[in-house]
Design an enzyme around this catalytic site. Structure first.
Site, PDB file in Angstrom:
ATOM      1  N   CYS A   2       4.148  -8.207   8.369  1.00 15.16           N
ATOM      2  CA  CYS A   2       5.488  -8.748   9.311  1.00 15.16           C
ATOM      3  C   CYS A   2       6.571  -8.922   8.267  1.00 15.16           C
ATOM      4  O   CYS A   2       6.464  -9.468   7.237  1.00 15.16           O
ATOM      5  CB  CYS A   2       5.301  -9.931  10.060  1.00 15.16           C
ATOM      6  SG  CYS A   2       3.667  -9.883  11.282  1.00 15.16           S
ATOM      7  N   ARG A  27       6.338  -3.576   5.743  1.00 16.83           N
ATOM      8  CA  ARG A  27       5.686  -4.782   5.921  1.00 16.83           C
ATOM      9  C   ARG A  27       4.958  -4.845   7.279  1.00 16.83           C
ATOM     10  O   ARG A  27       3.888  -5.618   7.488  1.00 16.83           O
ATOM     11  CB  ARG A  27       6.299  -6.005   5.812  1.00 16.83           C
ATOM     12  CG  ARG A  27       7.052  -6.373   4.390  1.00 16.83           C
ATOM     13  CD  ARG A  27       7.915  -7.439   4.674  1.00 16.83           C
ATOM     14  NE  ARG A  27       7.106  -8.687   4.472  1.00 16.83           N
ATOM     15  CZ  ARG A  27       6.746  -9.365   3.532  1.00 16.83           C
ATOM     16  NH1 ARG A  27       6.989  -8.856   2.224  1.00 16.83           N
ATOM     17  NH2 ARG A  27       5.907 -10.638   3.517  1.00 16.83           N
ATOM     18  N   TRP A  70       3.584  -6.685  12.246  1.00 19.40           N
ATOM     19  CA  TRP A  70       1.959  -6.137  12.015  1.00 19.40           C
ATOM     20  C   TRP A  70       1.183  -7.014  12.791  1.00 19.40           C
ATOM     21  O   TRP A  70       0.947  -8.127  12.712  1.00 19.40           O
ATOM     22  CB  TRP A  70       1.741  -6.121  10.666  1.00 19.40           C
ATOM     23  CG  TRP A  70       0.458  -5.161  10.185  1.00 19.40           C
ATOM     24  CD1 TRP A  70       0.533  -4.089  10.070  1.00 19.40           C
ATOM     25  CD2 TRP A  70      -0.991  -5.955  10.004  1.00 19.40           C
ATOM     26  NE1 TRP A  70      -1.210  -3.810   9.904  1.00 19.40           N
ATOM     27  CE2 TRP A  70      -1.924  -4.840   9.953  1.00 19.40           C
ATOM     28  CE3 TRP A  70      -1.418  -7.329  10.147  1.00 19.40           C
ATOM     29  CZ2 TRP A  70      -3.243  -5.041   9.933  1.00 19.40           C
ATOM     30  CZ3 TRP A  70      -2.680  -7.634   9.994  1.00 19.40           C
ATOM     31  CH2 TRP A  70      -3.646  -6.384   9.796  1.00 19.40           C
ATOM     32  N   ASN A  96       6.025 -14.934  10.343  1.00 20.45           N
ATOM     33  CA  ASN A  96       5.246 -13.964   9.592  1.00 20.45           C
ATOM     34  C   ASN A  96       3.812 -15.131   9.393  1.00 20.45           C
ATOM     35  O   ASN A  96       4.123 -16.193   8.577  1.00 20.45           O
ATOM     36  CB  ASN A  96       5.933 -13.605   8.682  1.00 20.45           C
ATOM     37  CG  ASN A  96       5.032 -12.717   7.678  1.00 20.45           C
ATOM     38  OD1 ASN A  96       3.913 -12.322   7.883  1.00 20.45           O
ATOM     39  ND2 ASN A  96       5.533 -12.738   6.205  1.00 20.45           N
ATOM     40  N   GLY A  97       2.780 -14.695   9.596  1.00 23.46           N
ATOM     41  CA  GLY A  97       1.766 -15.627   9.239  1.00 23.46           C
ATOM     42  C   GLY A  97       0.745 -15.747  10.203  1.00 23.46           C
ATOM     43  O   GLY A  97       1.036 -15.178  11.326  1.00 23.46           O
ATOM     44  N   GLU A 478     -10.260   4.871  -6.040  1.00 25.35           N
ATOM     45  CA  GLU A 478      -8.839   4.994  -5.832  1.00 25.35           C
ATOM     46  C   GLU A 478      -8.519   6.027  -5.049  1.00 25.35           C
ATOM     47  O   GLU A 478      -7.537   6.050  -4.071  1.00 25.35           O
ATOM     48  CB  GLU A 478      -8.019   4.657  -6.886  1.00 25.35           C
ATOM     49  CG  GLU A 478      -6.684   4.705  -6.905  1.00 25.35           C
ATOM     50  CD  GLU A 478      -5.919   3.688  -5.899  1.00 25.35           C
ATOM     51  OE1 GLU A 478      -6.635   2.733  -5.279  1.00 25.35           O
ATOM     52  OE2 GLU A 478      -4.790   3.947  -5.811  1.00 25.35           O
ATOM     53  N   LYS A 482      -6.619   6.370  -1.282  1.00 25.51           N
ATOM     54  CA  LYS A 482      -5.510   7.034  -1.132  1.00 25.51           C
ATOM     55  C   LYS A 482      -5.420   8.074  -0.071  1.00 25.51           C
ATOM     56  O   LYS A 482      -4.796   8.298   0.836  1.00 25.51           O
ATOM     57  CB  LYS A 482      -4.927   7.706  -2.517  1.00 25.51           C
ATOM     58  CG  LYS A 482      -3.469   7.242  -2.927  1.00 25.51           C
ATOM     59  CD  LYS A 482      -3.133   6.027  -3.278  1.00 25.51           C
ATOM     60  CE  LYS A 482      -3.428   4.881  -2.549  1.00 25.51           C
ATOM     61  NZ  LYS A 482      -3.244   3.591  -3.441  1.00 25.51           N
ATOM     62  N   GLU A 485      -6.111   6.607   3.439  1.00 27.55           N
ATOM     63  CA  GLU A 485      -4.908   5.944   4.080  1.00 27.55           C
ATOM     64  C   GLU A 485      -3.571   6.985   4.203  1.00 27.55           C
ATOM     65  O   GLU A 485      -3.021   6.544   5.313  1.00 27.55           O
ATOM     66  CB  GLU A 485      -4.081   4.609   3.311  1.00 27.55           C
ATOM     67  CG  GLU A 485      -3.913   4.924   2.013  1.00 27.55           C
ATOM     68  CD  GLU A 485      -3.570   3.888   1.186  1.00 27.55           C
ATOM     69  OE1 GLU A 485      -3.019   2.505   1.838  1.00 27.55           O
ATOM     70  OE2 GLU A 485      -3.616   3.443  -0.036  1.00 27.55           O
ATOM     71  N   HIS A 501     -29.056   9.540  -5.002  1.00 25.39           N
ATOM     72  CA  HIS A 501     -29.832   8.423  -4.368  1.00 25.39           C
ATOM     73  C   HIS A 501     -29.339   8.137  -3.013  1.00 25.39           C
ATOM     74  O   HIS A 501     -29.961   7.222  -2.525  1.00 25.39           O
ATOM     75  CB  HIS A 501     -29.481   7.046  -5.356  1.00 25.39           C
ATOM     76  CG  HIS A 501     -29.980   7.053  -6.690  1.00 25.39           C
ATOM     77  ND1 HIS A 501     -30.952   6.973  -7.085  1.00 25.39           N
ATOM     78  CD2 HIS A 501     -29.223   7.603  -7.941  1.00 25.39           C
ATOM     79  CE1 HIS A 501     -31.319   7.367  -8.354  1.00 25.39           C
ATOM     80  NE2 HIS A 501     -30.008   7.459  -8.887  1.00 25.39           N
ATOM     81  N   LYS A 600       2.303  -3.486   4.052  1.00 27.85           N
ATOM     82  CA  LYS A 600       2.249  -3.359   2.503  1.00 27.85           C
ATOM     83  C   LYS A 600       1.664  -4.760   1.980  1.00 27.85           C
ATOM     84  O   LYS A 600       0.958  -4.540   0.990  1.00 27.85           O
ATOM     85  CB  LYS A 600       3.870  -3.395   2.285  1.00 27.85           C
ATOM     86  CG  LYS A 600       3.940  -3.121   0.663  1.00 27.85           C
ATOM     87  CD  LYS A 600       3.509  -2.083   0.206  1.00 27.85           C
ATOM     88  CE  LYS A 600       3.778  -1.776  -1.601  1.00 27.85           C
ATOM     89  NZ  LYS A 600       2.816  -0.790  -2.093  1.00 27.85           N
TER      90      LYS A 600
END
Ligand code: F6R
Length: 605
Positions: A2, A27, A70, A96-97, A478, A482, A485, A501, A600
């Site tokens: 947010c 955000r 968000w 925000n929170g 990584e 990437k 997302e 395995h 973010k």
């Protein structure tokens, strides 16, 4: 997670708020809203453009608070969008929170016959503030916050006093911008750059009363506090796309510059020396450590994994790498002298921050590799290194990840030299390689058209498997993160030796494998792994060393990268993976800068 943005000044607030929200959209982008006291409360589901379309051009009012969401509590509908109001509708808040005890508070309000109409925790706080308001908004916010458990970056405003915004912070960043025509409030300093570079960061437990001409900061308990103004070091250009189609592409193309900035003034290659000013005061303690625990989330966690390989191989120091979300809740056995190092771009990731606080409470030395200057983790760690990668706007981390890898190289040489594990000659060789890297990357990025063509082909698959060994195992993870997302393609990652395995059972003609096979000391082993998946008919895309003919004969497609020192190789091998994810995402028509369901800064756990 947010974004909040506020303005109180002499200009029309609405356009300033909308522009602020656009800067903060990375955000969270589920829904958005603004409150201009005495004039309007407007909300919309979806991105900021939807909100902008609902706001009249001539909306008056020179004060306002705004939010881009968000979702944590309740779906991303217009009803759940911020600002939320008290029962009278005259007080509005953006938040925000997370208010952890919102259910308890809701019951208290319900007993007072104050109903809540949305699914959010924030509305409960708005109603609580309203129930305590008797004409002094700051007092009502103070009292309400003393009853709240949780985190907040908060702004409150009322139509009764349109020239004042009440601001508070706890576990969620808030910064006040000081400009010639008034004051701004933001959850991220980069959103203030269009107006000012002079800022005041609030600390946890601060409450500020902000008007056009003044700001007064106290604790939530009402004790006056003094917070010095600081100057933001970034410029406004660094948060623009500068001709690139997306921030992500721009940020990938900044790789060379980022490595220069991360290493500037920190290397004396000839002497094999690294100087990290932020660690100097604790260098004796670091030298003496029995163990370094590195904590991070997502890409930062993978950067830490690469750091583990390099530090253990070249600096002779035992390393553990932990996910922030795990470290904060598990029993971490303390043996010998241990320090905890947080790796974080934003410096605000809730789980990483909680890990650092836990380590601190256990009396451990805490360190940070942090990009965002002034962030909570940068402030709360005992010592650390700033990345100097500049603001990263695209949700998927690219340049910050490369910078984190670069800092691990610096740290490896620093610790290796300090404890005698690395000779001067070996350190010089690594540092000379690091100094040469920006030029090598610059010329590599001159022509990456091959990646675009290959991306089109791989965008048609629904799955992908990334494999690597040693330094490149975390890079495989990584690469897969990437791809997931930015493209929504199902992707997995394994150490090359692990496939047989179990996971090799997945492989068939529709399950491509992206293999990291630079010419290092595990090259032959990787070649065997590629042969194994080829034998099961997987299409193979190899990331390999320029001039490697052997791999060209086995793999279906090859993207070549220059050969550099093994400790630097992951930095360069990552770039084609970032570009692959970017180009596949674009080919699939995805907004790669803001993929679905993400934000973010992950400031909630
Ligand atoms: C992935 C990504 C995330 C972040 C993670 C940690 O592209 O960006 O996985 O790396 O959320 O964020 P910071 O580094 O801000 O702690």
């Amino acid at each position: 997670m947010c974004g909040i943005f506020g303005y109180v000044g002499t200009k029309n607030a609405a356009p300033i708020l909308l522009e602020g929200l656009r800067q903060l959209e990375y955000r969270g982008y589920d829904s958005a809203g603004i409150f201009v006291p005495g004039h309007a409360l407007v909300k919309a589901a979806g991105p900021i453009v939807n909100l902008a379309a609902k706001i009249p051009d001539d909306l008056p009012g020179t004060t306002g608070i705004a939010h881009t969401r968000w979702a944590t509590h309740g779906p991303p509908t217009e009803r759940n969008a911020h600002p939320h109001t008290d029962a009278s509708g005259r007080i509005a808040i953006v938040h925000n929170g997370i208010i952890e005890n919102y259910r308890e508070l809701k019951e208290v309000l319900s007993a007072q016959e104050i109903p809540c109409n949305t699914d959010t925790d924030t509305e409960v706080l708005a109603k609580l503030i309203g129930s305590l308001y008797t004409g002094d908004l700051a007092k009502a916010v103070q009292t309400a916050l003393q009853r709240v458990r949780g985190t907040y970056g908060l702004m409150v405003s009322t139509a009764d006093d349109p020239g004042t915004i009440i601001v508070a912070s706890m576990g969620s960043p808030v910064v006040i911008g000081l400009s010639a025509d008034g004051h701004l409030v933001s959850s991220d300093p980069s959103a203030l750059l269009a107006h000012t570079k002079d800022v005041v960061y609030l600390k946890d437990g601060d409450l500020a009363v902000v008007t056009r001409d003044s700001y007064t900061i106290t604790t939530v308990a009402g004790k006056p506090v003094d917070r010095a103004a600081e100057v933001i070091q970034w410029d406004a250009e660094s948060v623009q796309k500068q001709g690139y189609e997306h921030f992500m592409l721009k940020e990938i193309h900044e790789a060379a510059e980022v490595i220069k900035n991360t290493t500037r003034g920190r290397i004396i290659a000839k002497e094999g020396k690294v100087k990290l000013g932020g660690l100097e005061a604790v260098l004796d303690q670091i030298k003496d450590l029995d163990r370094l625990v590195i904590v991070g989330c997502g890409s930062a966690y993978y950067a830490a994994q690469v750091g583990r390989y390099t530090l253990e191989e070249y600096a002779g120091i035992p390393i553990e790498v932990e996910l922030g979300s795990e470290y904060r809740y598990k029993n971490n056995l303390q043996t010998g002298k241990t320090a905890v190092l947080a790796v974080t771009q934003s410096g605000e990731t809730a789980d990483t921050l909680a890990s650092i606080r836990k380590a601190k409470a256990a009396g451990l030395l805490t360190l940070g590799i942090v990009n965002t200057v002034g962030s909570t983790i940068a402030r709360e760690t005992d010592a650390g290194v700033h990345n100097h990668a500049g603001p990263e706007i695209a949700v998927a981390s690219t340049k910050a990840f490369l910078s984190q890898l670069t800092v691990f190289v610096l740290l490896t040489v620093l610790i290796g030299r300090e404890n005698g594990a690395l000779s001067t000659a070996d350190a010089s060789e690594i540092l000379a390689g690091l100094e040469a890297l920006p030029t090598i990357i610059d010329s590599y990025l001159q022509d990456v058209s091959a990646i675009e063509a290959i991306a089109k082909k791989y965008s048609t698959y629904n799955h992908a498997m990334f494999i690597g060994r040693k330094f490149h195992t975390p890079i495989a993870y990584e690469g897969s993160l990437k791809l997931k997302e930015c493209t929504y393609i199902h992707a997995e990652a394994y150490a090359g030796g692990e496939l047989k395995h179990g996971s090799i059972a997945l492989i068939d003609t529709d399950f491509p494998v992206i293999a990291l096979v630079p010419q290092d000391d595990v090259y032959e082993k990787m070649i065997s792994n590629v042969e194994e998946v080829k034998a099961r008919l997987a299409p193979v895309l190899a990331i390999a060393t320029e001039g490697d003919q052997q791999i060209a004969e086995i793999a279906d497609d090859v993207l070549y990268v220059p050969l550099v020192h093994p400790v630097l190789q992951p930095i360069i091998t990552t770039i084609p993976l970032q570009l692959l994810a970017y180009n596949v995402g674009v080919a699939k028509g995805i907004n790669v800068d803001r993929p679905r369901n993400l934000a973010k800064s992950v400031t909630v756990e």
